[in-house]
Design a protein around this motif. Structure first.
Motif, PDB file in Angstrom:
ATOM      1  N   LEU A 146     -84.287 128.928   7.963  1.00  0.00           N
ATOM      2  CA  LEU A 146     -84.020 128.534   6.573  1.00  0.00           C
ATOM      3  C   LEU A 146     -84.052 127.010   6.505  1.00  0.00           C
ATOM      4  O   LEU A 146     -83.330 126.337   7.248  1.00  0.00           O
ATOM      5  N   VAL A 164     -81.347 126.969  10.974  1.00  0.00           N
ATOM      6  CA  VAL A 164     -81.007 126.462   9.637  1.00  0.00           C
ATOM      7  C   VAL A 164     -81.123 124.948   9.725  1.00  0.00           C
ATOM      8  O   VAL A 164     -80.664 124.344  10.697  1.00  0.00           O
ATOM      9  N   LEU A 179     -70.479 132.679   2.565  1.00  0.00           N
ATOM     10  CA  LEU A 179     -71.566 131.715   2.809  1.00  0.00           C
ATOM     11  C   LEU A 179     -71.394 131.039   4.174  1.00  0.00           C
ATOM     12  O   LEU A 179     -72.354 130.916   4.943  1.00  0.00           O
ATOM     13  N   VAL A 202     -78.521 133.117   1.065  1.00  0.00           N
ATOM     14  CA  VAL A 202     -78.383 133.082   2.530  1.00  0.00           C
ATOM     15  C   VAL A 202     -78.172 134.498   3.085  1.00  0.00           C
ATOM     16  O   VAL A 202     -78.662 134.842   4.165  1.00  0.00           O
ATOM     17  N   LEU A 244     -76.785 133.110  10.972  1.00  0.00           N
ATOM     18  CA  LEU A 244     -78.182 132.680  11.136  1.00  0.00           C
ATOM     19  C   LEU A 244     -78.312 131.708  12.313  1.00  0.00           C
ATOM     20  O   LEU A 244     -79.227 131.812  13.123  1.00  0.00           O
ATOM     21  N   GLN A 292     -72.279 133.645   6.828  1.00  0.00           N
ATOM     22  CA  GLN A 292     -73.714 133.965   6.891  1.00  0.00           C
ATOM     23  C   GLN A 292     -74.501 132.839   7.551  1.00  0.00           C
ATOM     24  O   GLN A 292     -75.427 133.081   8.313  1.00  0.00           O
ATOM     25  N   LEU A 293     -74.132 131.577   7.258  1.00  0.00           N
ATOM     26  CA  LEU A 293     -74.822 130.445   7.890  1.00  0.00           C
ATOM     27  C   LEU A 293     -74.568 130.468   9.396  1.00  0.00           C
ATOM     28  O   LEU A 293     -75.480 130.247  10.204  1.00  0.00           O
ATOM     29  N   ALA A 301     -76.154 130.255  -3.703  1.00  0.00           N
ATOM     30  CA  ALA A 301     -76.424 129.959  -2.285  1.00  0.00           C
ATOM     31  C   ALA A 301     -75.982 131.133  -1.417  1.00  0.00           C
ATOM     32  O   ALA A 301     -76.669 131.522  -0.468  1.00  0.00           O
ATOM     33  N   ASN A 302     -74.838 131.722  -1.754  1.00  0.00           N
ATOM     34  CA  ASN A 302     -74.336 132.849  -0.970  1.00  0.00           C
ATOM     35  C   ASN A 302     -75.293 134.043  -1.058  1.00  0.00           C
ATOM     36  O   ASN A 302     -75.620 134.668  -0.049  1.00  0.00           O
TER      37      ASN A 302
END
Length: 735
Positions: free
Chosen positions: A456, A352, A298, A447, A305, A301-302, A443-444
């Protein structure tokens, strides 16, 4: 002490059964004639009306109910008389046979009926009105019953309830007995509803030593999975070892050795050093593998993004904002406040972003504005929320389609998503409401499915209770050092200030007692006695609110209790509310399961994630109403909040609980016209500010508190103790 005795008879009806202890009160026909029924008490969980039982126990008498028989153990017998056979078959025990077909079969074969079904099921075709499809079904159901019965007898000998025995059989089939005997701890990992404690009891009964490494490893994994149920992503190693020593009653050295072995196994556990709570001394964190993977993924990935080179909303990088916002005000008929403008700009220009704030501060209007502007630039906007109700609300607000996160990702049996990094969603902007409910694992998955360059926007109230599942994702995204930009709306709008619900939610959140005098939408009925408060809660929800406000007690009113147990807990209140709202009627089919009775019209909730049900799984917290109950096919149908019809076989009914009253934790992300909240000293340990705040913010129009002034004071004063164990904030900050 009274001598052991044996009684045989047909179970006529169950008058009471406790879900928690298995204690049952039932009426049995011992065939003495004259319509006399014997009262039997004890653990009869799993026995169904219509079965012939052989019960061992002791005679005694009760001051109020007279002579009764206390059962210590029982076995089921096949009935011998035609009457008994007819009753046995007609009771809905065998799939495909209801009372009418039972009459026809017994009329045709008489006392040979059970022999025929057992040895020559093909002969059932001789019975008028039974086609090949039905006879095949009956034969298969009989075989399964028989196999299950063998497993039952073995499992009852080691203290396992019938509903769990059925599940073990469904999982392992003919291997059930050998798995149970040789690898009992596998049950805890493989079979839902069997925790370590049940598996441990079985292991003891089949002779597995107390200090067996298999037992200790299973205990360690159980302690970790218990902690994830309480919201932790990991446990500090010292705490895990102490918990395991207490649970297993073995030497600390043995636990340390077994933990080292588990850490060396591929699917065991992961150990990693992370900062202590609030940046304190580092701790050795022990994770179950899926939670460790999800936390690392997670954060990565954030980061991906945020750093993406492309921008699918590039048009907003140099947009003349004054002009855009003036156009927007013309569309919506309202000006944005300064902090709302900041949030709109942030969502459309940052990859994000997080938008947080309490009720009445304009989160909804801000989201609508973001969606309007994105659509004006022809962007593909995807809207989602964790629950069906929250998704419906988001759709109403924006006038666009919204779905649950699970449906959006098209989760498959086993929980894998159809959309992920390799097959991302087709979206330029993804908006997720009620983001405080997103747990780490969901959430993981979400995303991962957002394509590079898309934006997002996570919207939620960080002061509410954190997610039911492990993690505190929204709070971690807002932590100091997080790279994710955020806006917090704090100004309460004028029209919202007139609402007692909104005013009092903010008062509670700031530690000030709510105003309960002279309000038209916020009431407090004072009742110091916990039991009386429970009864008053039921009266308010089932009778008083419907009479005064014209609301439907099933659809519009929700009782939210701080805890499940106790006289004003969700468990007790559900029983009382069911009696008040959906009472037993002779023409209303019902099915008893453990300590619960299900009826058509019951409000129910799913209590586990089941990826095999419905189109994309049915998830913990999904609410619905029982619309059909077929005693012949042994199926019950629920229409969920998402307007999906979902079927449950009778042996799956422990996935459902009644939902006239639910715990506040389970109500997250839902909104109801009216909520009734029992606040009693019986729930003392649970009373804390974010719990009461979450409950009050579930209401659109009306809040009624019932209970004690002292308990209300305690809830408003107490700030929730301690953060959850998570290292997502540390990983986001570049750790």
């Amino acid at each position: 002490m009274a001598q052991m005795a044996v009684v045989e008879g047909v179970l006529e009806r169950i008058t009471y059964a406790s879900e928690e202890s298995g204690y049952t009160v039932a009426r049995v026909d011992t065939g003495r004639g004259g319509g006399d029924l014997l009262t039997v008490v004890g653990s009869l969980l799993g026995a169904q009306p219509g079965e012939s039982l052989r019960m061992e126990g002791r005679w005694g008498s009760h001051p109020q109910y007279g002579r009764q028989f206390t059962v210590e153990n029982y076995t089921t017998l096949l009935p011998a008389t035609i009457q008994g056979i007819r009753r046995y078959l007609g009771s809905g025990l065998i799939k495909g046979i209801g009372p009418r077909i039972a009459d026809r079969i017994t009329e045709h074969f008489g006392t040979d009926t059970l022999d025929v079904i057992e040895r020559e099921p093909k002969r059932l075709i001789e019975v008028p009105g039974l086609g090949p499809k039905r006879t095949k079904m009956i034969g298969a159901a009989w075989e399964e019953q028989k196999a299950i019965k063998e497993v039952m007898v073995f499992l009852q000998g080691v203290g396992v309830s019938t509903s769990i025995a059925v599940r073990i059989y469904k999982k392992y089939g003919d291997a059930s007995i050998s798995v149970t005997r040789n690898q009992p701890y596998r049950l805890a990992a493989d079979v839902w509803g069997i925790g370590f404690l049940t598996a441990d009891r079985i292991a003891q009964a089949v002779g597995i030593p107390h200090d067996s490494p298999d037992r200790v490893k299973a205990g360690l994994q159980y302690a970790l999975s218990q902690s994830t149920d309480q919201g932790h992503c990991f446990l500090p190693e010292e705490r895990l070892i102490a918990d395991a020593v207490k649970l297993l009653q073995v030497d600390t050295g043995l636990v340390i050795d077994c933990l080292a072995e588990l850490a060396a196994e591929e699917e065991g556990v992961v150990r990693e050093t992370v900062p202590g709570p609030d940046g304190g001394e580092p701790v050795t964190a022990v994770y179950l593998v899926p939670f460790h993977r999800a936390e690392i993924s997670l954060a990565a990935q954030l980061g991906r993004l945020l750093r993406a080179g492309e921008d699918r909303l590039a048009a907003f990088q140099d947009v003349p904002w004054d002009k855009a916002l003036a156009w927007l005000a013309g569309r919506t008929g309202a000006e944005l406040a300064p902090e709302q403008r900041e949030a709109v700009r942030l969502a459309l220009s940052s990859k994000v972003a997080v938008l947080t704030g309490g009720p009445g501060c304009g989160k909804s209007f801000t989201v609508r504005s973001v969606v309007e502007l994105a659509r004006a630039k022809k962007a593909k906007v995807v809207l989602a929320a964790p629950t069906g109700r929250a998704a419906k609300r988001l759709a109403e607000l924006t006038g666009a389609e919204a779905s649950t996160v699970h449906r959006l990702l098209e989760l498959k049996p086993g929980g894998d998503a159809a959309y992920d990094k390799d097959r991302p969603l087709d979206a330029d902007l993804v908006v997720v409401d009620e983001a405080s409910m997103l747990d780490l694992l969901l959430a993981n998955k979400l995303v991962k499915a957002v394509p590079p360059g898309a934006h997002l926007l996570l919207v939620g109230d960080v002061d509410q209770l954190p997610s039911v599942g492990a993690g505190e994702v929204l709070r971690d995204l807002l932590a100091p050092g997080s790279p994710v930009p955020a806006v917090r709306l704090t100004r309460i709008f004028r029209q919202a200030q007139e609402s007692g619900v909104v005013t009092n939610a903010h008062r509670i959140n700031s530690g000030t007692p709510p105003l309960t005098q002279g309000m038209t939408d916020f009431f407090f009925f004072v009742e110091e006695d916990t039991e009386e408060a429970g009864r008053l809660t039921v009266d308010v929800a089932a009778r008083r609110i419907p009479a005064k406000f014209g609301l439907d007690p099933r659809r519009d009113i929700q009782v939210l209790a701080p805890m499940h147990r106790g006289p004003a807990g969700a468990g007790t209140l559900n029983g009382l509310l069911q009696q008040a709202i959906t009472p037993a009627r002779p023409d209303l089919p019902e099915r008893r399961f453990g300590g619960r009775v299900f009826r058509v019209g019951d409000k129910v909730t799913q209590i586990r994630n089941n990826y095999e049900k419905g189109e994309n799984g049915v998830f913990n917290g999904t609410v619905g109403v029982v619309t059909a109950l077929d005693t012949v096919e042994q199926r019950l149908t629920v229409r969920t909040d998402e307007d999906e019809e979902v079927g449950y076989d009778f042996d799956e009914l422990d996935e459902l609980a009644h939902a006239y009253a639910v715990t506040i934790h389970r109500s997250q992300g839902s909104e109801y016209p009216a909520v009734v909240i029992p606040v009693t000293t019986g729930a003392w340990m649970m009373l804390q500010r974010n719990l009461l705040y979450t409950a009050a913010t579930r209401a659109k129009r009306l809040v009624v508190l019932v209970g004690s002034r002292k308990a209300l004071g305690q809830a408003v004063r107490t700030v929730s103790a301690g953060r959850r164990c998570t290292a997502l904030d540390h990983r986001l900050a570049g750790g």
